[in-house]
Motif scaffolding. Sequence first.
Motif, PDB file in Angstrom:
ATOM      1  N   ARG A   1     -32.306 101.264  43.157  1.00 37.79           N
ATOM      2  CA  ARG A   1     -32.279 100.338  44.284  1.00 37.79           C
ATOM      3  C   ARG A   1     -31.789  98.971  43.813  1.00 37.79           C
ATOM      4  NH1 ARG A   1     -36.146 101.464  48.551  1.00 37.79           N
ATOM      5  NH2 ARG A   1     -36.858  99.298  48.488  1.00 37.79           N
ATOM      6  N   TYR A   2     -31.255  98.185  44.748  1.00 39.37           N
ATOM      7  CA  TYR A   2     -30.765  96.855  44.397  1.00 39.37           C
ATOM      8  C   TYR A   2     -31.861  96.006  43.760  1.00 39.37           C
ATOM      9  CZ  TYR A   2     -26.748  97.851  47.457  1.00 39.37           C
ATOM     10  OH  TYR A   2     -25.631  98.396  48.031  1.00 39.37           O
ATOM     11  N   GLU A   3     -33.096  96.232  44.232  1.00 38.53           N
ATOM     12  CA  GLU A   3     -34.215  95.399  43.754  1.00 38.53           C
ATOM     13  C   GLU A   3     -34.574  95.684  42.294  1.00 38.53           C
ATOM     14  OE1 GLU A   3     -34.102  97.181  46.450  1.00 38.53           O
ATOM     15  OE2 GLU A   3     -34.663  95.972  48.209  1.00 38.53           O
ATOM     16  N   TRP A   4     -34.222  96.860  41.807  1.00 35.82           N
ATOM     17  CA  TRP A   4     -34.574  97.234  40.436  1.00 35.82           C
ATOM     18  C   TRP A   4     -33.498  96.685  39.493  1.00 35.82           C
ATOM     19  CZ3 TRP A   4     -35.514 103.118  41.715  1.00 35.82           C
ATOM     20  CH2 TRP A   4     -36.553 103.214  42.649  1.00 35.82           C
ATOM     21  N   ILE A   5     -33.694  95.480  39.048  1.00 36.10           N
ATOM     22  CA  ILE A   5     -32.672  94.802  38.258  1.00 36.10           C
ATOM     23  C   ILE A   5     -32.568  95.390  36.854  1.00 36.10           C
ATOM     24  CG2 ILE A   5     -31.996  92.556  37.283  1.00 36.10           C
ATOM     25  CD1 ILE A   5     -33.507  91.265  39.658  1.00 36.10           C
ATOM     26  N   ASP A   6     -33.704  95.769  36.299  1.00 36.02           N
ATOM     27  CA  ASP A   6     -33.709  96.141  34.878  1.00 36.02           C
ATOM     28  C   ASP A   6     -34.938  97.011  34.612  1.00 36.02           C
ATOM     29  OD1 ASP A   6     -33.029  94.337  31.897  1.00 36.02           O
ATOM     30  OD2 ASP A   6     -34.577  95.842  32.044  1.00 36.02           O
ATOM     31  N   ILE A   7     -34.778  98.079  33.875  1.00 42.58           N
ATOM     32  CA  ILE A   7     -35.904  98.866  33.362  1.00 42.58           C
ATOM     33  C   ILE A   7     -35.743  98.980  31.857  1.00 42.58           C
ATOM     34  CG2 ILE A   7     -36.903 101.180  33.211  1.00 42.58           C
ATOM     35  CD1 ILE A   7     -36.653 101.510  36.137  1.00 42.58           C
ATOM     36  N   HIS A   8     -36.800  98.677  31.124  1.00 40.61           N
ATOM     37  CA  HIS A   8     -36.730  98.764  29.663  1.00 40.61           C
ATOM     38  C   HIS A   8     -38.108  99.103  29.102  1.00 40.61           C
ATOM     39  CE1 HIS A   8     -37.817  94.579  30.614  1.00 40.61           C
ATOM     40  NE2 HIS A   8     -38.500  94.584  29.473  1.00 40.61           N
ATOM     41  N   ASN A   9     -38.161  99.302  27.792  1.00 40.24           N
ATOM     42  CA  ASN A   9     -39.399  99.669  27.083  1.00 40.24           C
ATOM     43  C   ASN A   9     -40.072 100.888  27.719  1.00 40.24           C
ATOM     44  OD1 ASN A   9     -41.225  99.367  24.997  1.00 40.24           O
ATOM     45  ND2 ASN A   9     -42.568  97.973  26.141  1.00 40.24           N
ATOM     46  N   LEU A  10     -39.266 101.875  28.078  1.00 44.84           N
ATOM     47  CA  LEU A  10     -39.797 103.097  28.690  1.00 44.84           C
ATOM     48  C   LEU A  10     -40.283 104.037  27.593  1.00 44.84           C
ATOM     49  CD1 LEU A  10     -38.426 105.026  31.716  1.00 44.84           C
ATOM     50  CD2 LEU A  10     -39.035 106.296  29.661  1.00 44.84           C
ATOM     51  N   ARG A  11     -41.534 104.499  27.727  1.00 46.36           N
ATOM     52  CA  ARG A  11     -42.127 105.439  26.765  1.00 46.36           C
ATOM     53  C   ARG A  11     -42.819 106.550  27.532  1.00 46.36           C
ATOM     54  NH1 ARG A  11     -45.614 100.969  23.744  1.00 46.36           N
ATOM     55  NH2 ARG A  11     -45.828 100.405  25.934  1.00 46.36           N
ATOM     56  N   ALA A  12     -42.753 107.737  26.990  1.00 44.56           N
ATOM     57  CA  ALA A  12     -43.335 108.895  27.685  1.00 44.56           C
ATOM     58  C   ALA A  12     -44.238 109.674  26.742  1.00 44.56           C
ATOM     59  CB  ALA A  12     -42.224 109.808  28.218  1.00 44.56           C
ATOM     60  N   GLN A  13     -45.376 110.128  27.269  1.00 45.21           N
ATOM     61  CA  GLN A  13     -46.313 110.986  26.537  1.00 45.21           C
ATOM     62  C   GLN A  13     -46.697 112.158  27.427  1.00 45.21           C
ATOM     63  OE1 GLN A  13     -49.186 107.671  25.931  1.00 45.21           O
ATOM     64  NE2 GLN A  13     -49.276 108.392  23.820  1.00 45.21           N
ATOM     65  N   LYS A  14     -46.827 113.336  26.825  1.00 41.89           N
ATOM     66  CA  LYS A  14     -47.250 114.503  27.588  1.00 41.89           C
ATOM     67  C   LYS A  14     -48.694 114.848  27.236  1.00 41.89           C
ATOM     68  CE  LYS A  14     -44.948 117.979  28.847  1.00 41.89           C
ATOM     69  NZ  LYS A  14     -44.270 119.291  28.873  1.00 41.89           N
ATOM     70  N   TYR A  15     -49.476 115.128  28.262  1.00 39.96           N
ATOM     71  CA  TYR A  15     -50.858 115.586  28.112  1.00 39.96           C
ATOM     72  C   TYR A  15     -50.972 116.906  28.857  1.00 39.96           C
ATOM     73  CZ  TYR A  15     -52.068 110.961  26.334  1.00 39.96           C
ATOM     74  OH  TYR A  15     -52.126 109.819  25.586  1.00 39.96           O
ATOM     75  N   GLY A  16     -50.616 117.996  28.175  1.00 40.57           N
ATOM     76  CA  GLY A  16     -50.618 119.297  28.834  1.00 40.57           C
ATOM     77  C   GLY A  16     -49.569 119.341  29.918  1.00 40.57           C
ATOM     78  N   ASN A  17     -50.008 119.522  31.185  1.00 41.66           N
ATOM     79  CA  ASN A  17     -49.075 119.613  32.299  1.00 41.66           C
ATOM     80  C   ASN A  17     -48.697 118.253  32.873  1.00 41.66           C
ATOM     81  OD1 ASN A  17     -49.258 122.410  32.148  1.00 41.66           O
ATOM     82  ND2 ASN A  17     -50.984 122.493  33.553  1.00 41.66           N
ATOM     83  N   ASP A  18     -49.321 117.190  32.384  1.00 41.49           N
ATOM     84  CA  ASP A  18     -49.094 115.863  32.945  1.00 41.49           C
ATOM     85  C   ASP A  18     -48.228 115.020  32.030  1.00 41.49           C
ATOM     86  OD1 ASP A  18     -50.727 116.466  35.119  1.00 41.49           O
ATOM     87  OD2 ASP A  18     -52.537 115.848  34.033  1.00 41.49           O
ATOM     88  N   LEU A  19     -47.432 114.167  32.666  1.00 38.59           N
ATOM     89  CA  LEU A  19     -46.580 113.235  31.933  1.00 38.59           C
ATOM     90  C   LEU A  19     -47.046 111.819  32.240  1.00 38.59           C
ATOM     91  CD1 LEU A  19     -43.931 112.742  30.271  1.00 38.59           C
ATOM     92  CD2 LEU A  19     -42.754 112.593  32.476  1.00 38.59           C
ATOM     93  N   HIS A  20     -47.131 110.990  31.201  1.00 37.79           N
ATOM     94  CA  HIS A  20     -47.497 109.581  31.369  1.00 37.79           C
ATOM     95  C   HIS A  20     -46.321 108.733  30.902  1.00 37.79           C
ATOM     96  CE1 HIS A  20     -51.867 110.250  32.093  1.00 37.79           C
ATOM     97  NE2 HIS A  20     -51.585 111.365  31.442  1.00 37.79           N
ATOM     98  N   ILE A  21     -45.900 107.805  31.752  1.00 40.10           N
ATOM     99  CA  ILE A  21     -44.760 106.946  31.436  1.00 40.10           C
ATOM    100  C   ILE A  21     -45.188 105.490  31.523  1.00 40.10           C
ATOM    101  CG2 ILE A  21     -42.507 106.122  32.241  1.00 40.10           C
ATOM    102  CD1 ILE A  21     -41.817 108.918  33.073  1.00 40.10           C
ATOM    103  N   ASP A  22     -44.861 104.706  30.493  1.00 39.00           N
ATOM    104  CA  ASP A  22     -45.006 103.252  30.511  1.00 39.00           C
ATOM    105  C   ASP A  22     -43.604 102.661  30.560  1.00 39.00           C
ATOM    106  OD1 ASP A  22     -47.685 103.731  30.054  1.00 39.00           O
ATOM    107  OD2 ASP A  22     -47.542 103.386  27.899  1.00 39.00           O
ATOM    108  N   CYS A  23     -43.413 101.600  31.326  1.00 34.62           N
ATOM    109  CA  CYS A  23     -42.119 100.927  31.322  1.00 34.62           C
ATOM    110  C   CYS A  23     -42.265  99.517  31.890  1.00 34.62           C
ATOM    111  CB  CYS A  23     -41.068 101.717  32.118  1.00 34.62           C
ATOM    112  SG  CYS A  23     -41.373 101.785  33.894  1.00 34.62           S
TER     113      CYS A  23
END
Length: 325
Positions: free
Chosen positions: A222-244
């Motif tokens: 979207r236009y409002e999303w100017i920048d995404i950075h420092n994205l990290r992902a961890q899996k806990y079984g069937n679930d995914l956790h994302i920090d960004c």
Amino acid sequence: MKEHKQIILLSLITGLVLMVMKFAAYFLTNSNFVLTDAAESIVNVVASGFAFYSIYLASLPRDENHPYGHGKVEYFSVFLEGALIGIAGVIIILKSIYSIFNPEEIRDLIRGAAIIGFTGGVNGLLGYYMVRKGRTLPSITIEADGRHLLTDTVTSAGLVLGLLLIYFTKILWLDSALSILVGIYIAFTAYKLIRKSVAGLMDETDFTIVNDVVKLLGEKRRYEWIDIHNLRAQKYGNDLHIDCHLTLPNYFDLNKVHEEVKEVEWLINREAGIQTELFIHTDPCLPDCCHYCNMPNCPIRSEAKTEEIVWTMEKVMRNKKHYEQ
């Protein structure tokens, strides 16, 4: 999780029946080659039993002691399965080496080959089903158990061919020699399972999942999303956790910021193909962002847009805003 438990229970019951059949074939033939398959069937049963328990634990809701849930227990299940397979492989190799120097009589190879061929076919069908289900549910435990059964099918097929070769050539030392080759193959399979489980326990990045998420964000940006950075992902079984970190126009009020964050969460959970929990830190835009910002009619723009920055996994995973790269 009900379907997960049903699949593993089916694997456990089938493994018990096939284990009895394989040991019957071993006592019938007295062949080390047949023993390789029988010994691995013990691993199938033990691993399926632990897998059933691990899926039960993974289904428990998060609590104070486990704020991210119990999903990582599935990696322990895969580790145990790999370790047991490795032990079976080493024992098979050692016994086969011993039998080269201390050969024993083998007999009834045709009937033994027929029994092993049947059990291998059953494992092949069940393994294929479990790998497919493990990917669609998704469940690393079910997929690992299915791959183990497919490995068992390959060894069973080789075992049948080897027994027929021994029967027609009458070269008895082939029994131990072929067993050593199968033992090495089993040990290599164990290494791959252990490697996968350790990667999960150490939170090694799953680049396939991260790349899919980044590609999705880029396509639906979207236009409002100017920048995404420092994205990290961890899996806990069937679930995914994302920090960004998500950069938004600095004149947005708290309600608008919350709305954009929820939009990112909704997009990933709807289209990424895996249940995802996101922790998104929002950053206000700075004048340095203007040259790549897509926001139309911006009241604070200091310069015109001159650059289109494509979101790639390398850019998004860095702990830097895009103007700092």
